[in-house]
Design a protein around this motif. Structure first.
Motif, PDB file in Angstrom:
ATOM      1  N   TRP A  68       0.814  -1.211   0.000  1.00  0.00           N
ATOM      2  CA  TRP A  68       0.000   0.000   0.000  1.00  0.00           C
ATOM      3  C   TRP A  68       0.856   1.274   0.000  1.00  0.00           C
ATOM      4  CZ3 TRP A  68       1.366   2.956   4.050  1.00  0.00           C
ATOM      5  CH2 TRP A  68       1.849   2.336   5.208  1.00  0.00           C
ATOM      6  N   PHE A  69       2.147   1.132   0.259  1.00  0.00           N
ATOM      7  CA  PHE A  69       3.010   2.309   0.335  1.00  0.00           C
ATOM      8  C   PHE A  69       3.241   2.872  -1.069  1.00  0.00           C
ATOM      9  CE2 PHE A  69       6.884   4.760   0.784  1.00  0.00           C
ATOM     10  CZ  PHE A  69       6.738   5.341   2.040  1.00  0.00           C
ATOM     11  N   PRO A  70       3.081   4.190  -1.265  1.00  0.00           N
ATOM     12  CA  PRO A  70       3.288   4.783  -2.596  1.00  0.00           C
ATOM     13  C   PRO A  70       4.682   4.481  -3.131  1.00  0.00           C
ATOM     14  CG  PRO A  70       2.255   6.360  -1.119  1.00  0.00           C
ATOM     15  CD  PRO A  70       2.673   5.196  -0.270  1.00  0.00           C
ATOM     16  N   GLN A  71       4.757   4.027  -4.347  1.00  0.00           N
ATOM     17  CA  GLN A  71       6.034   3.723  -4.973  1.00  0.00           C
ATOM     18  C   GLN A  71       5.861   3.690  -6.484  1.00  0.00           C
ATOM     19  OE1 GLN A  71       7.244  -0.322  -3.777  1.00  0.00           O
ATOM     20  NE2 GLN A  71       5.215  -0.517  -2.885  1.00  0.00           N
ATOM     21  N   GLY A  72       6.963   3.588  -7.184  1.00  0.00           N
ATOM     22  CA  GLY A  72       6.909   3.530  -8.637  1.00  0.00           C
ATOM     23  C   GLY A  72       6.328   4.792  -9.245  1.00  0.00           C
ATOM     24  N   ALA A  73       5.451   4.629 -10.234  1.00  0.00           N
ATOM     25  CA  ALA A  73       4.867   5.757 -10.959  1.00  0.00           C
ATOM     26  C   ALA A  73       4.051   6.660 -10.040  1.00  0.00           C
ATOM     27  CB  ALA A  73       3.995   5.238 -12.104  1.00  0.00           C
ATOM     28  N   GLU A  74       3.352   6.054  -9.078  1.00  0.00           N
ATOM     29  CA  GLU A  74       2.540   6.843  -8.154  1.00  0.00           C
ATOM     30  C   GLU A  74       3.412   7.781  -7.320  1.00  0.00           C
ATOM     31  OE1 GLU A  74      -0.780   6.172  -4.584  1.00  0.00           O
ATOM     32  OE2 GLU A  74       0.460   4.498  -5.298  1.00  0.00           O
ATOM     33  N   LEU A  75       4.545   7.269  -6.858  1.00  0.00           N
ATOM     34  CA  LEU A  75       5.452   8.083  -6.054  1.00  0.00           C
ATOM     35  C   LEU A  75       6.085   9.186  -6.899  1.00  0.00           C
ATOM     36  CD1 LEU A  75       6.793   8.549  -3.331  1.00  0.00           C
ATOM     37  CD2 LEU A  75       8.572   6.910  -3.991  1.00  0.00           C
ATOM     38  N   GLU A  76       6.433   8.859  -8.137  1.00  0.00           N
ATOM     39  CA  GLU A  76       7.026   9.853  -9.030  1.00  0.00           C
ATOM     40  C   GLU A  76       6.034  10.981  -9.331  1.00  0.00           C
ATOM     41  OE1 GLU A  76       8.443   7.892 -12.485  1.00  0.00           O
ATOM     42  OE2 GLU A  76       9.941   6.683 -11.419  1.00  0.00           O
TER      43      GLU A  76
END
Length: 328
Positions: free
Chosen positions: A280-288
């Motif tokens: 559930w932790f923001p990462q990848g494209a969502e984090l960018e």
């Protein structure tokens, strides 16, 4: 004025301190609090170098105006630091917002000048406050009046220090005939004998000047600020720059242990792997995407507010002259 007492912690900044504000109405009250903290085993007391309520910590102007060996209003506090052996930590902060001054038209912190430009004072307030403090105490013989005082410069960057010491040395000699108070040592001599300064992992200019920080530099993580970094990043940077191993050892702990009287112990010998994040932790494209949005808060204010991840003021505030919008 206010002071903060600092105690060793395994999770705080590498200066080994955790901050607990204590509001004091006078220098005598602050001195009593330093004694109480010393009895509890706290090794550091923090003071912010600003003109709070019209009282700058050193009040060098009054001492210089008299031309005598006069005790400044904060003398009892600094004598207490000397007598107890508690380290005097000068700790800067962001400057106040526009309009919050000691009295109308006055500045509490030189960092407020940055606010006047509509920028965040954090960009330079820390450095401005500390440079203003050091220039006064080094050129005014402050450390000669308190020869047993140990002083640390916290969270104010550090790469500017060598140039400032050289400049103060030059001015110290050039204007010797105009000095009204006793100052027996060059500013650089006084600093290297009684002071230290903290630096963080991204301050490569400091590491390049390692020979100037060898005995006075103390690495700090700036934990828990979002831009805090671990010790391994500092070690990697110093190795790439070519800082000698013996100097790395001093900067990464030796100087701090000597200053605080801490017995060395080894707890970690290998760099830990990256933290494993849950799904559930923001990462990848969502984090960018998030990083891009918060990097441009003014343009993306509405989107950030809709997603509930913004503490920005309403859009109409950004249109005001204070933020550079509208008509002045």
């Amino acid at each position: 004025m206010w002071t903060c007492c600092a105690a060793p912690t395994t999770t705080g900044a590498a200066t080994g301190a955790t901050k607990r504000p204590i509001v004091c109405s006078a220098a005598e009250a602050a001195a009593r609090e330093v004694r109480r903290a010393a009895d509890l085993g706290f090794p550091v007391g923090l003071v912010r170098p600003i003109d709070a309520r019209g009282a700058y910590p050193n009040d060098i102007g009054r001492v210089m105006a008299s031309g005598r060996e006069e005790k400044g209003p904060m003398d009892v506090l600094f004598r207490t630091f000397e007598e107890t052996g508690v380290l005097l930590g000068m700790h800067t902060f962001p400057a106040g917002v526009l309009g919050r001054t000691a009295f109308p038209g006055a500045l509490t912190s030189p960092g407020e000048l940055v606010n006047h430009a509509g920028a965040d004072s954090q960009t330079l307030s820390f450095i401005f406050e500390m440079q203003s403090w050091l220039a006064q105490v080094l050129l005014g013989g402050f450390l000669d009046r308190y020869p047993n005082l140990k002083m640390a410069v916290f969270e104010s960057n550090s790469q500017w220090l060598p140039y400032m010491l050289e400049t103060c040395d030059r001015l110290f000699k050039l204007y010797a005939n105009e000095r009204r108070v006793k100052a027996a040592r060059l500013p650089s001599e006084a600093f290297y004998e009684q002071c230290v300064i903290s630096f963080e992992s991204d301050e490569e200019p400091t590491m390049i000047q390692w020979d100037r920080f060898d005995t006075v530099g103390i690495w700090a993580s700036d934990c828990y600020h979002h831009d805090g970094a671990d010790a391994w990043s500092a070690i990697r940077a110093m190795r790439e720059i070519g800082v000698p191993e013996v100097t790395q050892a001093r900067l990464m702990g030796g100087n701090a242990r000597r200053l605080y009287g801490i017995e060395p112990k080894v707890f970690v010998t290998e760099e830990p792997p990256p933290i494993e994040r849950p799904d559930w932790f923001p990462q990848g494209a969502e984090l960018e995407e998030w990083a891009d949005l918060v990097a441009h808060p003014r343009e993306n204010a509405d989107v950030l507010r809709e997603r509930g991840i913004s503490s920005l003021p309403p859009a109409e505030v950004f249109a005001s002259p204070v933020y550079g919008g509208g008509s002045s």
